[in-house]
Motif scaffolding. Structure first.
Motif, PDB file in Angstrom:
ATOM      1  N   ALA A 108     -28.383 -71.965 -21.656  1.00 38.11           N
ATOM      2  CA  ALA A 108     -28.355 -73.019 -21.997  1.00 38.11           C
ATOM      3  C   ALA A 108     -28.066 -73.549 -20.325  1.00 38.11           C
ATOM      4  O   ALA A 108     -27.806 -74.682 -20.105  1.00 38.11           O
ATOM      5  N   LYS A 109     -27.934 -72.761 -19.123  1.00 35.61           N
ATOM      6  CA  LYS A 109     -27.785 -72.857 -17.744  1.00 35.61           C
ATOM      7  C   LYS A 109     -26.469 -74.219 -17.573  1.00 35.61           C
ATOM      8  O   LYS A 109     -26.998 -74.726 -17.497  1.00 35.61           O
ATOM      9  N   VAL A 110     -25.544 -73.338 -18.850  1.00 37.15           N
ATOM     10  CA  VAL A 110     -24.357 -74.555 -18.612  1.00 37.15           C
ATOM     11  C   VAL A 110     -24.205 -74.766 -17.028  1.00 37.15           C
ATOM     12  O   VAL A 110     -23.902 -73.402 -15.701  1.00 37.15           O
ATOM     13  N   ASN A 111     -22.876 -75.704 -17.214  1.00 41.02           N
ATOM     14  CA  ASN A 111     -22.595 -75.787 -15.464  1.00 41.02           C
ATOM     15  C   ASN A 111     -21.800 -77.734 -15.364  1.00 41.02           C
ATOM     16  O   ASN A 111     -22.816 -78.376 -16.089  1.00 41.02           O
ATOM     17  N   ASP A 112     -20.971 -77.518 -15.383  1.00 39.19           N
ATOM     18  CA  ASP A 112     -20.099 -78.691 -15.592  1.00 39.19           C
ATOM     19  C   ASP A 112     -18.290 -78.163 -14.828  1.00 39.19           C
ATOM     20  O   ASP A 112     -18.410 -77.547 -14.818  1.00 39.19           O
TER      21      ASP A 112
END
Lengths: 234, 234
Positions: free
Chosen positions: A102-106
């Motif tokens: 999901a290549k999460v980034n936040d």
């Protein structure tokens, strides 16, 4: 949390059991399905995707160390695709680790919401993540004893180098490519936050030189190497 | 495509119509809902979230230039949350641009799948994106005449600087922080790919110095400045 295996230990156990370092992607594309499933997909995309994935999992469950569904390929079918993603997770045997690509980034509190969604609601064991937002966005994924996060260092696509290979100054003098700085950050994060079995890296198979450099910086971390085969990796 | 307004033009039109540069986030958190909606949310989270968002949109539709739902806050409620996201998009008036804060980042063909999901299936006008994977992952979002992508330069969270502020060498000698290099890449991408109304930037309100530097590099691009208020931005 005695008795709880870390994400790295779970991958290692599956790899030893099946004598395999292969992580199989589950990236459904209805247009490339066999004709019968493609027809079913026109009216019931979730059912067609789950049937396709079930056949792959049944054929490979004794040959892999992990499965990796790629979120984008499910989102392309809207809510039906996401229903298929949840049902796909449920059909994978519990002893085989699952990685949601999901290549999460936040930022911190939003990253915690993503962790609730991907790890608790959807039940995946690990996610891939983009490091650009820094520590607080990654922490919700490595603080769980049995879950993990694989952080992108160097990807396999044509445009990867535009930022991942820019030269970063260190110690005011020497320089290193940004993807090596990311690998060093991953090593620091894993050490400082006491999650050595929860934090790993992603390096594309089309970048063997970068892979060797990242492996030298992270000798013990799980490293996911996508791109063997269709993307031209060796 | 005569007659099709670019994403930047659509934002500008809404901003002029409502005399506002305010982009309102739609980030549902059932635990912070009024008691009656919180109770409804226990059995019907999608209905409670949509009711909450409908009240916000009805109260603010003549005061904003855009709405920005944050994907993470919907994913936290699983499939019900994603159903609420789709229904939230549908209740926003068409003349007000919508930005899905999804911080997209993937390689080319997967990025195209994300674009199908977020722009076509869910119907959003733009997404936020992370630049670390480079050009080919961003292109599916800026190639549509009426859609757009807002690319993260500098975020507002405590850990942002770990990578976004590392010093990158330029011309073999001078150095600049990575977030400025990202702003320069955005300017190059917008110019080279002929999508001046489709590409913008994200700079957190807690980083006013970086915001000024990015604005100087991107004098005409739409810049989203999150973090005013709860995150302590001015």
């Amino acid at each position: 949390m005695a008795g709880v295996m870390s994400f790295a230990e779970r991958v290692r156990a599956a790899a030893e059991r099946n004598d395999s370092l292969l992580c199989v992607g589950l990236d459904p594309d209805l247009a490339r399905f066999p004709a019968a499933l493609r027809e079913r997909g026109a009216g019931d995309p979730a059912g067609a995707i789950v049937a396709f994935n079930r056949a792959i999992v049944e054929a490979t469950a004794d040959l892999v160390c992990a499965y990796k569904p790629n979120l984008g390929f499910y989102l392309a079918y809207g809510l039906a695709g996401l229903e298929a993603l949840v049902r796909t997770r449920e059909l994978i045997p519990r002893e085989i680790p699952t990685i949601l690509d999901a290549k999460v980034n936040d930022i911190g509190h939003t990253a915690a919401a993503y962790a609730t969604g991907y790890l608790d609601q959807f039940g995946f064991d690990a996610v891939t993540a983009n490091p650009y937002l820094g520590t607080d966005g990654l922490e919700p994924f490595w603080r769980r004893a049995d879950r993990g996060v694989l952080i992108i260092c160097r990807t396999s696509n044509p445009g990867a180098g535009a930022l991942q290979d820019v030269q970063v100054t260190r110690d005011g003098a020497t320089a290193a490519p940004l993807n090596e700085i990311v690998a060093r950050r991953i090593a620091e994060w894993a050490e400082r936050w006491g999650a050595p079995g929860a934090v790993g890296a992603v390096v594309g198979a089309t970048a063997p030189r970068e892979l060797a450099a990242v492996r030298a910086i992270l000798p013990d971390a799980p490293i996911l190497v996508p791109g063997v085969g269709t993307q031209g990796g060796p």
